[in-house]
Design a protein around this motif. Structure first.
Motif, mmCIF file in Angstrom:
data_model
loop_
_atom_site.group_PDB
_atom_site.id
_atom_site.type_symbol
_atom_site.label_atom_id
_atom_site.label_comp_id
_atom_site.label_asym_id
_atom_site.label_seq_id
_atom_site.Cartn_x
_atom_site.Cartn_y
_atom_site.Cartn_z
ATOM 1 N N GLU A 11 34.864 20.652 11.156
ATOM 2 C CA GLU A 11 34.657 19.214 11.289
ATOM 3 C C GLU A 11 35.245 18.696 12.595
ATOM 4 O OE1 GLU A 11 36.012 17.877 7.358
ATOM 5 O OE2 GLU A 11 33.879 18.023 6.833
ATOM 6 N N HIS A 12 35.071 17.404 12.815
ATOM 7 C CA HIS A 12 35.463 16.818 14.108
ATOM 8 C C HIS A 12 36.924 17.091 14.462
ATOM 9 C CE1 HIS A 12 37.795 13.519 12.306
ATOM 10 N NE2 HIS A 12 36.996 13.764 11.280
ATOM 11 N N ASN A 13 37.773 17.219 13.425
ATOM 12 C CA ASN A 13 39.201 17.417 13.672
ATOM 13 C C ASN A 13 39.603 18.885 13.633
ATOM 14 O OD1 ASN A 13 38.576 17.714 11.029
ATOM 15 N ND2 ASN A 13 39.796 15.976 10.316
ATOM 16 N N GLY A 14 38.611 19.777 13.580
ATOM 17 C CA GLY A 14 38.916 21.208 13.585
ATOM 18 C C GLY A 14 39.188 21.793 12.207
ATOM 19 N N LEU A 15 39.173 20.934 11.178
ATOM 20 C CA LEU A 15 39.405 21.453 9.830
ATOM 21 C C LEU A 15 38.161 22.183 9.340
ATOM 22 C CD1 LEU A 15 41.248 18.604 7.864
ATOM 23 C CD2 LEU A 15 42.114 20.167 9.608
ATOM 24 N N TYR A 16 38.381 23.250 8.571
ATOM 25 C CA TYR A 16 37.253 24.003 8.030
ATOM 26 C C TYR A 16 36.928 23.545 6.618
ATOM 27 C CZ TYR A 16 37.189 27.153 11.947
ATOM 28 O OH TYR A 16 37.054 27.674 13.203
ATOM 29 N N ARG A 17 35.625 23.445 6.370
ATOM 30 C CA ARG A 17 35.149 23.168 5.033
ATOM 31 C C ARG A 17 34.270 24.352 4.636
ATOM 32 N NH1 ARG A 17 32.433 17.777 2.663
ATOM 33 N NH2 ARG A 17 32.509 18.588 0.573
ATOM 34 N N ILE A 18 34.607 24.999 3.529
ATOM 35 C CA ILE A 18 33.857 26.187 3.108
ATOM 36 C C ILE A 18 32.654 25.722 2.297
ATOM 37 C CG2 ILE A 18 33.996 28.405 1.905
ATOM 38 C CD1 ILE A 18 35.990 28.088 4.284
ATOM 39 N N MET A 19 31.466 26.191 2.680
ATOM 40 C CA MET A 19 30.250 25.717 2.030
ATOM 41 C C MET A 19 29.766 26.639 0.912
ATOM 42 S SD MET A 19 30.134 23.102 3.961
ATOM 43 C CE MET A 19 28.617 22.275 3.516
ATOM 44 N N GLY A 20 30.343 27.809 0.789
ATOM 45 C CA GLY A 20 29.913 28.737 -0.266
ATOM 46 C C GLY A 20 29.237 29.963 0.325
ATOM 47 N N ARG A 21 28.842 30.883 -0.535
ATOM 48 C CA ARG A 21 28.315 32.171 -0.089
ATOM 49 C C ARG A 21 26.938 32.016 0.554
ATOM 50 N NH1 ARG A 21 32.137 36.346 -0.453
ATOM 51 N NH2 ARG A 21 30.309 37.623 -0.014
ATOM 52 N N VAL A 22 26.729 32.826 1.568
ATOM 53 C CA VAL A 22 25.418 32.828 2.201
ATOM 54 C C VAL A 22 24.670 34.123 1.864
ATOM 55 C CG1 VAL A 22 26.053 31.318 4.098
ATOM 56 C CG2 VAL A 22 26.409 33.784 4.338
ATOM 57 N N ASP A 23 25.294 34.964 1.026
ATOM 58 C CA ASP A 23 24.635 36.219 0.641
ATOM 59 C C ASP A 23 24.287 36.159 -0.851
ATOM 60 O OD1 ASP A 23 27.147 36.284 -0.433
ATOM 61 O OD2 ASP A 23 27.804 38.082 0.623
ATOM 62 N N ASP A 24 23.909 37.278 -1.421
ATOM 63 C CA ASP A 24 23.514 37.274 -2.832
ATOM 64 C C ASP A 24 24.705 37.499 -3.756
ATOM 65 O OD1 ASP A 24 20.811 36.637 -2.567
ATOM 66 O OD2 ASP A 24 20.385 38.677 -1.884
ATOM 67 N N VAL A 25 25.779 36.812 -3.454
ATOM 68 C CA VAL A 25 26.946 36.862 -4.329
ATOM 69 C C VAL A 25 27.049 35.499 -4.993
ATOM 70 C CG1 VAL A 25 29.478 36.951 -4.349
ATOM 71 C CG2 VAL A 25 28.181 38.589 -2.983
ATOM 72 N N ILE A 26 27.272 35.475 -6.312
ATOM 73 C CA ILE A 26 27.509 34.178 -6.935
ATOM 74 C C ILE A 26 28.935 34.125 -7.455
ATOM 75 C CG2 ILE A 26 25.217 33.255 -7.414
ATOM 76 C CD1 ILE A 26 24.986 34.722 -9.846
#
Ligand code: WTA
Length: 636
Positions: A493-508
């Motif tokens: 984000e604008h302040n350099g903080l990370y936001r995790i959006m979830g898996r991008v592979d076939d892992v649930i």
């Protein structure tokens, strides 16, 4: 006087430590490693290899991690509580171990292992309830240099057999039975069934816990309480090389069977200790409680090793958050004066759905720091946790990491770096996250989104997947050579903080438990009714993600037959993996959306599962576009 373990106290100190870890990682980590008990110091701090995945830390050093967890605390903290055990049923008496007592128990268990033929390098599987002997036995393995592989006691006999065979374990440690909430599980019986197909196992050590009669196989099974009666209270710690294996922990990936993630002695120790101290900011007299089971990595790193390395008091809870009432967690916090509490978003969401009076009945005055782990925490859950549990005074550390990273990678440091709802925050010193685009190029600047990767090795980086380094290389280092690939998507984000959006592979990620869609499909396909299946995740209010299975059967399943066939399929999944992998929804279909090359278009299935059926995107490349209509209409 040995040097103190470095602890960051201010934001400026964080910035300084971070910069030093980037500018000169060797010097930085040498300083962090200095205060531990080493039998011999290292020749080289780090040998990083983010292409082949052959990463080494503190090569040439000799040590034993249990000397660092136990022996070195004896002089100053011998009478300090190391472990508090809170049983499943509040009416049962709990147990407490000082550092000296825990040391003795670990030594005794280690001697029992020795007497049962376990030697340095042997693999030992543990399948046990959350009782002190699980912690003790795990440390006992480490003490004699055996490699522990803890299997969460919710997995089925088949899943145990897969893991025991992959590791070629010679000994299994288990108990007669297990209490979890109102349920009782005959653990030993599950192990017996598993071992029918595990020729490598020579011995089984059984801890008596619930007092059930169990079948003891002559020549293979022994009772722990009988074995321990005659052993010494001390056991010299085996001298280990820095890169000797410490443990294997199986975790699911996007393909094939779960893989055995391997962590080694020195790097794991330095990393879990450093991250534990700095993220949670635990003080000498604090009581710290991590609700994870030791069968998962969070239990390894932040219930067992991290806290004991730091000389903290760690609480271990046998039960579940809702037994005998949904106030159980809050009762335990008041009862033991817990200061630092670390749990999962799923637990928070399931408890916020309960009557608030279950919370209001307790003061929760002792709490100072709250933690979250295992899955993204949504803002609503974050605020509830902050307001009702933390009473607006406790910082929340939302800790992002993975089995493969061994310890926390991106998180607030409590009261030091920013804690923003649903943001993991800033990377820990030593962690250099990057966002990559599809082509594997780094996306510069803030306000960016991409695949989360790490561009420098850290002490806890995965060393290999047991018995198959090529799989490790391909999965983590082969996707974008030169980077460790996490499988997660993230936003900076604008302040350099990370936001995790979830898996991008076939892992649930279901309630913080990882499953590969292929792993669940393979289980479903074992059922004799089934021809083919496709599994996807979908947003679930409590579990984070739910499991949605689309299944093609041999014969069409009408609505009267559906419950019976469904029950039979669930039974198969429970037998293949365990109850934790049970689908939330099953839809019988006559076909699956496939491209002309035969690939299932999961994108479409995901949309259907999410209920976003009005926007399915381009379906013209499908072999049979009509199938989509049928699937949408039959949606559960
Ligand atoms: C997810 C558990 C968002 C992520 C320690 C990761 C998270 C996977 C967080 C690893 C978090 C874990 N915010 N997502 N704070 N923590 N994850 O191996 O998708 O069981 O890749 O390790 O959980 O799961 P694992």
């Amino acid at each position: 006087m040995p040097a103190e373990h470095p602890r960051i106290r201010t934001f400026e100190e964080y910035q300084d430590a971070y910069q030093r870890s980037v500018d000169n990682p060797e010097q930085f980590w040498a300083q962090v490693a200095e205060p531990f008990t080493w039998r011999r110091k290292w020749d080289s701090v780090m040998q990083a290899d983010l292409v082949g995945g052959h990463n080494k830390w503190f090569s040439g050093a000799k040590l034993n991690i249990t000397e660092n967890c136990l022996d070195r605390h004896l002089e100053q903290r011998g009478n300090k509580l190391a472990l508090i055990w809170e049983p499943n049923d509040p009416k049962t008496r709990g147990l407490r171990y000082t550092y000296r007592e825990l040391y003795q128990e670990v030594c005794k268990f280690a001697n029992v292992l020795h007497n049962n033929g376990v030697e340095k390098g042997d693999r030992v599987c543990l399948y046990m309830p959350m009782i002190p002997q699980l912690a003790i036995a795990t440390l006992a393995c480490a003490r004699i240099g055996a490699v522990h592989s803890v299997i969460f006691a919710g997995f089925s006999a088949n899943a145990i057999a897969d893991r025991v065979n992959d590791a070629q374990a010679s000994v299994v440690i288990t108990s007669d039975g297990l209490d979890r909430g109102a349920k009782q599980i005959p653990v030993k019986r599950v192990v017996d069934e598993a071992l029918e197909s595990c020729p490598s196992v020579r011995g089984v050590i059984v801890v008596e816990h619930v007092g059930w009669p169990v079948h003891m196989q002559e020549g293979r099974d022994v009772w722990y309480h009988e074995e321990v009666a005659e052993v010494e209270k001390t056991c010299p710690a085996e001298e280990m090389e820095a890169e000797d294996m410490l443990f294997i922990l199986y975790t699911s990936g996007s393909t094939g069977k779960p893989k055995g993630v391997v962590h080694t002695q020195a790097g794991y120790m330095v990393w879990t200790d450093y991250t534990y101290r700095n993220v949670f900011q635990v003080n000498e007299n604090d009581v710290y409680w991590c609700t994870a089971d030791i069968g998962w990595v969070t239990g390894h790193s932040y219930l067992l090793y991290g806290p004991l390395l730091a000389g903290a008091t760690t609480l271990m809870f046998e039960g579940v958050p809702t037994f005998p009432s949904p106030g159980r967690y809050w009762e335990v916090i008041d009862k033991h004066g817990v200061n630092v509490f670390y749990t999962s978003p799923t637990a928070i969401r399931s408890l916020m759905a309960q009557d608030i009076n279950h919370v209001l009945a307790y003061s929760l005055d002792s709490l100072r720091v709250l933690g979250s782990v295992g899955e993204p925490i949504n803002e609503e859950a974050w605020h509830w946790y902050h307001t009702h549990i933390g009473k607006d005074r406790c910082p929340i550390v939302d800790t992002w990491w993975q089995t493969e990273t061994a310890g926390i990678m991106i998180s607030a440091l409590a009261d030091i770096t920013p804690s923003v709802p649903a943001r993991a925050g800033l990377p820990l010193p030593g962690v250099q996250p990057v966002l990559l685009n599809q082509e594997g190029q780094e996306i510069e600047g803030n306000d960016a989104e991409g695949y989360l990767a790490i561009k420098q090795a850290w002490p806890g980086i995965i060393r290999t997947t047991y018995g198959d380094h090529e799989r490790c290389r391909q999965t983590y280092f082969g996707v974008y050579p030169g980077y460790y690939f996490t499988g997660d998507g993230a936003r900076r984000e604008h302040n350099g903080l990370y936001r995790i959006m979830g898996r991008v592979d076939d892992v649930i990620n279901v309630s913080g438990h990882r499953f590969g869609t292929a792993e669940i499909e393979n289980a479903i396909n074992q059922n004799s009714h089934v021809v083919e299946s496709a599994v996807v995740g979908y947003p679930h209010d409590v579990k984070g993600q739910g499991i949605y299975a689309f299944i093609i059967c041999q014969d069409p399943v009408d609505s009267t037959e559906a419950p019976r066939v469904e029950a039979s399929i669930i039974e198969t999944i429970v037998a293949e993996i365990g109850r934790i992998a049970k689908p939330d929804k099953i839809q019988f279909v006559s076909g699956l959306p496939k491209t002309r090359s035969g690939k299932i278009m999961r994108r479409i299935l995901r949309k259907v599962a999410e209920g976003e059926t009005s926007n399915l995107g381009d379906t013209t490349t499908l072999l049979d576009p009509d199938i989509v209509k049928e699937i949408v209409e039959g949606r559960k």
